[in-house]
Design a protein around this motif. Structure first.
Motif, short mmCIF file in Angstrom:
data_model
loop_
_atom_site.label_atom_id
_atom_site.label_comp_id
_atom_site.label_asym_id
_atom_site.label_seq_id
_atom_site.Cartn_x
_atom_site.Cartn_y
_atom_site.Cartn_z
N PRO A 66 -48.44 18.27 -96.59
CA PRO A 66 -47.76 17.03 -97.01
C PRO A 66 -46.23 17.11 -96.84
N GLU A 67 -45.67 18.31 -96.91
CA GLU A 67 -44.22 18.46 -96.73
C GLU A 67 -43.76 18.12 -95.32
N ASP A 68 -44.68 18.05 -94.38
CA ASP A 68 -44.34 17.68 -93.00
C ASP A 68 -44.28 16.17 -92.81
N SER A 69 -44.64 15.43 -93.84
CA SER A 69 -44.54 13.97 -93.74
C SER A 69 -43.09 13.58 -93.53
N SER A 70 -42.84 12.85 -92.45
CA SER A 70 -41.46 12.53 -92.09
C SER A 70 -41.48 11.64 -90.86
N ILE A 71 -40.30 11.26 -90.42
CA ILE A 71 -40.15 10.58 -89.14
C ILE A 71 -39.59 11.60 -88.16
N TYR A 72 -40.24 11.71 -87.01
CA TYR A 72 -39.81 12.65 -85.98
C TYR A 72 -39.25 11.86 -84.81
N LEU A 73 -38.03 12.21 -84.43
CA LEU A 73 -37.36 11.49 -83.34
C LEU A 73 -36.98 12.46 -82.23
N CYS A 74 -37.15 11.99 -81.01
CA CYS A 74 -36.60 12.74 -79.90
C CYS A 74 -35.34 12.01 -79.43
N SER A 75 -34.46 12.75 -78.81
CA SER A 75 -33.25 12.15 -78.28
C SER A 75 -32.85 12.88 -77.01
N VAL A 76 -32.01 12.21 -76.24
CA VAL A 76 -31.50 12.81 -75.01
C VAL A 76 -30.00 12.63 -74.98
N LEU A 77 -29.38 13.53 -74.23
CA LEU A 77 -27.94 13.45 -74.03
C LEU A 77 -27.71 12.99 -72.60
N SER A 78 -27.04 11.85 -72.45
CA SER A 78 -26.74 11.30 -71.12
C SER A 78 -25.25 11.04 -71.08
N ALA A 79 -24.56 11.81 -70.24
CA ALA A 79 -23.09 11.83 -70.28
C ALA A 79 -22.70 12.24 -71.70
N TYR A 80 -21.92 11.47 -72.37
CA TYR A 80 -21.49 11.84 -73.71
C TYR A 80 -22.36 11.23 -74.80
N GLU A 81 -23.27 10.38 -74.41
CA GLU A 81 -23.99 9.61 -75.40
C GLU A 81 -25.36 10.18 -75.70
N GLN A 82 -25.74 10.08 -76.96
CA GLN A 82 -27.05 10.54 -77.39
C GLN A 82 -27.89 9.29 -77.68
N TYR A 83 -29.04 9.23 -77.01
CA TYR A 83 -29.95 8.11 -77.19
C TYR A 83 -31.19 8.62 -77.92
N PHE A 84 -31.68 7.81 -78.86
CA PHE A 84 -32.82 8.20 -79.66
C PHE A 84 -34.05 7.38 -79.32
N GLY A 85 -35.19 8.03 -79.42
CA GLY A 85 -36.45 7.32 -79.34
C GLY A 85 -36.71 6.56 -80.63
N PRO A 86 -37.73 5.70 -80.65
CA PRO A 86 -38.01 4.88 -81.83
C PRO A 86 -38.59 5.66 -83.00
N GLY A 87 -39.01 6.89 -82.75
CA GLY A 87 -39.52 7.72 -83.84
C GLY A 87 -41.02 7.66 -84.00
N THR A 88 -41.55 8.72 -84.59
CA THR A 88 -42.97 8.80 -84.94
C THR A 88 -43.05 9.04 -86.44
N ARG A 89 -43.66 8.10 -87.14
CA ARG A 89 -43.78 8.23 -88.59
C ARG A 89 -45.08 8.96 -88.91
N LEU A 90 -44.94 10.15 -89.46
CA LEU A 90 -46.10 10.99 -89.75
C LEU A 90 -46.32 11.08 -91.25
N THR A 91 -47.55 10.81 -91.65
CA THR A 91 -47.95 10.97 -93.05
C THR A 91 -49.09 11.99 -93.09
N VAL A 92 -48.93 13.01 -93.90
CA VAL A 92 -49.95 14.05 -94.03
C VAL A 92 -50.58 13.94 -95.42
N THR A 93 -51.88 13.81 -95.43
CA THR A 93 -52.59 13.63 -96.71
C THR A 93 -53.40 14.87 -97.07
#
Lengths: 110, 112
Positions: free
Chosen positions: B85-112
């Motif tokens: 359950p402690e792993d329940s969170s939003i996981y995001l990936c991002s990339v660095l393009s030139a100086y800017e960091q772009y994020f993905g929309p995220g994966t919302r994980l719930t562990v029961t």
């Protein structure tokens, strides 16, 4: 390595100004600023580099004091669309790794 | 700029199972990052994934728990293993393009 961000929250009326601060105990190569709206991904606003270079998209200004390892984001004449949580992300020594502050929740009211 | 997609967008998983999150970028990028964000909290860097090399993990995160693959310059996966359950969170990936960091929309994980 997490920077310290302040204030935690700000409530503004449209047209008012706000300043958000970010400080690090480490020597910084760059500071990034992001805005995140509820349920969305963070969006890049601006980068401030060691040496004074700045790059950004929006009409938002910021400063970077290299001696104090502090950055400030200036939100002037705020608009409703400015509402969200602002994060600073700090980079040490061009390692291309970013550590984020705790965030500042900004609420702009009509 | 870079446009990032993530799959799945959300999932509910049982304790002890594993989930693999996919991150796809619309352009070739050298550096990709994986973050974790508790709702209402800051972003915590899990690891940096460069194509052709092993991922570099931050303190508190280990490869056995969060194995990462980076098979090419547009794709990466993060697996959350033996979930609790402690792993329940939003996981995001991002990339660095030139100086800017772009994020993905995220994966919302719930562990029961």
């Amino acid at each position: 390595q997490q920077p310290v961000q302040s204030p935690q929250a700000v409530i503004l009326r449209e047209g008012e100004d706000a300043v958000i601060n970010c400080s690090s105990s480490k020597a910084l190569y760059s500071v990034h600023w992001y805005r995140q709206k509820h349920g969305e991904a963070p969006v890049f606003l601006m980068i401030l580099l060691k040496g004074g270079e700045q790059k950004g998209h929006e009409k938002i200004s910021a400063s970077f004091n290299e001696k104090k390892q502090q950055s400030s984001l200036y939100l002037t004449a705020s608009q409703l669309s400015y509402s969200g949580t602002y994060f600073c992300g700090t980079e040490i020594d061009n390692f291309n790794k970013f550590y984020f502050g705790s965030g500042t929740k900004l609420n702009v009211k009509p | 700029s870079a446009v990032i997609s993530q799959k799945p967008s959300r999932d509910i998983c049982q304790r002890g199972t594993s989930l693999t999150i996919q991150c796809q970028v619309d352009s070739q990028v050298t550096m990709m990052f994986w973050y974790r964000q508790q709702p209402g909290q800051s972003l915590t860097l899990i690891a940096t994934a460069n194509q052709g090399s092993e991922a570099t993990y931050e303190s508190g995160f280990v490869i056995d728990k969060f194995p990462i693959s980076r098979p090419n310059l547009t794709f990466s996966t993060l697996t959350v293993s033996n979930m609790s359950p402690e792993d329940s969170s939003i996981y995001l990936c991002s990339v660095l393009s030139a100086y800017e960091q772009y994020f993905g929309p995220g994966t919302r994980l719930t562990v029961t």
